[in-house]
Design an enzyme around this catalytic site. Sequence first.
Site, PDB file in Angstrom:
ATOM      1  N   THR A   2      49.226-111.965  34.384  1.00 38.68           N
ATOM      2  CA  THR A   2      48.402-113.125  34.059  1.00 38.68           C
ATOM      3  C   THR A   2      47.132-113.066  34.893  1.00 38.68           C
ATOM      4  O   THR A   2      47.145-112.575  36.037  1.00 38.68           O
ATOM      5  CB  THR A   2      49.169-114.439  34.327  1.00 38.68           C
ATOM      6  OG1 THR A   2      48.395-115.545  33.881  1.00 38.68           O
ATOM      7  CG2 THR A   2      49.483-114.614  35.800  1.00 38.68           C
ATOM      8  N   GLY A  46      53.927-100.670  31.206  1.00 32.81           N
ATOM      9  CA  GLY A  46      55.165-101.411  31.443  1.00 32.81           C
ATOM     10  C   GLY A  46      55.057-102.563  32.417  1.00 32.81           C
ATOM     11  O   GLY A  46      55.939-102.752  33.259  1.00 32.81           O
ATOM     12  N   VAL A  47      53.980-103.351  32.309  1.00 35.70           N
ATOM     13  CA  VAL A  47      53.858-104.549  33.143  1.00 35.70           C
ATOM     14  C   VAL A  47      53.519-105.744  32.260  1.00 35.70           C
ATOM     15  O   VAL A  47      52.958-105.591  31.175  1.00 35.70           O
ATOM     16  CB  VAL A  47      52.769-104.412  34.229  1.00 35.70           C
ATOM     17  CG1 VAL A  47      53.082-103.280  35.180  1.00 35.70           C
ATOM     18  CG2 VAL A  47      51.382-104.256  33.618  1.00 35.70           C
ATOM     19  N   ASP A  93      48.720-109.656  15.668  1.00 35.37           N
ATOM     20  CA  ASP A  93      48.765-110.413  14.418  1.00 35.37           C
ATOM     21  C   ASP A  93      47.420-110.369  13.701  1.00 35.37           C
ATOM     22  O   ASP A  93      46.951-111.381  13.168  1.00 35.37           O
ATOM     23  CB  ASP A  93      49.194-111.862  14.651  1.00 35.37           C
ATOM     24  CG  ASP A  93      49.696-112.518  13.362  1.00 35.37           C
ATOM     25  OD1 ASP A  93      50.024-111.776  12.411  1.00 35.37           O
ATOM     26  OD2 ASP A  93      49.747-113.756  13.296  1.00 35.37           O
ATOM     27  N   HIS A 140      50.682-110.995   9.723  1.00 35.56           N
ATOM     28  CA  HIS A 140      51.872-111.557   9.075  1.00 35.56           C
ATOM     29  C   HIS A 140      51.586-112.047   7.656  1.00 35.56           C
ATOM     30  O   HIS A 140      52.513-112.251   6.878  1.00 35.56           O
ATOM     31  CB  HIS A 140      52.484-112.673   9.924  1.00 35.56           C
ATOM     32  CG  HIS A 140      51.762-113.985   9.884  1.00 35.56           C
ATOM     33  ND1 HIS A 140      50.940-114.422  10.899  1.00 35.56           N
ATOM     34  CD2 HIS A 140      51.759-114.982   8.953  1.00 35.56           C
ATOM     35  CE1 HIS A 140      50.467-115.617  10.596  1.00 35.56           C
ATOM     36  NE2 HIS A 140      50.949-115.980   9.424  1.00 35.56           N
ATOM     37  N   SER A 193      46.603-119.479   8.185  1.00 38.55           N
ATOM     38  CA  SER A 193      46.747-118.212   8.897  1.00 38.55           C
ATOM     39  C   SER A 193      45.713-117.195   8.431  1.00 38.55           C
ATOM     40  O   SER A 193      45.581-116.918   7.235  1.00 38.55           O
ATOM     41  CB  SER A 193      48.142-117.639   8.681  1.00 38.55           C
ATOM     42  OG  SER A 193      49.112-118.449   9.287  1.00 38.55           O
TER      43      SER A 193
END
Length: 346
Positions: A251, A247-248, A117, A87, A194
């Site tokens: 954790t 597509g899951v 990022d 960013h 950052s």
Amino acid sequence: MGSRPAFIDDLARVPSDDHSAGEIAFDHDDALLDAYSRTVIGALERVQQAVVFVSVERARPGDNTRRGGTGSGFLFTPDGYLLTNSHVVHGATAIRITLADGATHEASLVGDDPSTDLAVLRIGSAEPLPHAELGESAKLRVGQIAIAVGNPLGLAHTVTTGVVSALGRSLRSASGRMIYDVIQTDAALNPGNSGGPLVNSRGQVIGVNTAIIPGAQAICFATAIDTAKWVIMQLFAHGRVRRAYIGVAGTAVPIARKSQRYFALETASGVRVIEVVKGSPAALGGLRVDDTIVAIDGAPVDGVDALQRVLDASRIDRTVEITVLRLTQKLTLRVTPVEPADARSA
């Protein structure tokens, strides 16, 4: 009444020419503070010269003016490669790097990955440049020293210290993808930090400072350096990060020892599925919410970061075998990962 408490008797017997208990405690605290200070100073001596100031220019949509932005970064090779946040540099028309010695360089973008990022830049130099050593975030423990170095609000080479507050956090990136295994720290971060390094007591980089919770008291986040290493290799190889998508969302969870033994598992933890995207490869292959993924093509999966590493570009459009624990069963499901549509169009 009876005799006085023993600790008062003990203090009463201390000879008058000895240190008092208060003085002894003060000396002890002072020694601890000195040791802590020496640790922080030693870590900074190893990393501080590698930290850079990043300034960028971006075109304003609809006119010919430019707007600027600043952030932090750090060199990780002697030949001018450096890490920062996506960013900080995404969409920049010009990137300028200021080194610790004040020298400035124009930087080129090797590649950036909004989903974690992270971005890799390159500057040219005739001489080897000071660079930071990359550590191992997998070995971190909650409570260990964490030191942040960067340029908050344009104040170059500002140092803040704290501890690793938590591990395994999740953070949604600007692209909407979840960044997993994020490090939480109370080393204070502000706008401009950052892309700067979060380092351990040895001066090794353990994370890339990424985000804060506005209005909170020192709840700050860094992308784990093990994730950054994987992204670096992808950017070097392809100029972008290619991922296999199933597509899951999941954790990391521990696996009971009796289950480890019964199923002859090579890992003590796995990834519990908390969401399956409708119509996704995972859904078509039969994965369900509450399944625990423990291996892909026989490679152990002990956490979300490992799952993402295993699902690399080599598995796009190639059927893989996903081993899951479901209630009292160990199942093998066949799933064909794809490359996300947004990645194919990038």
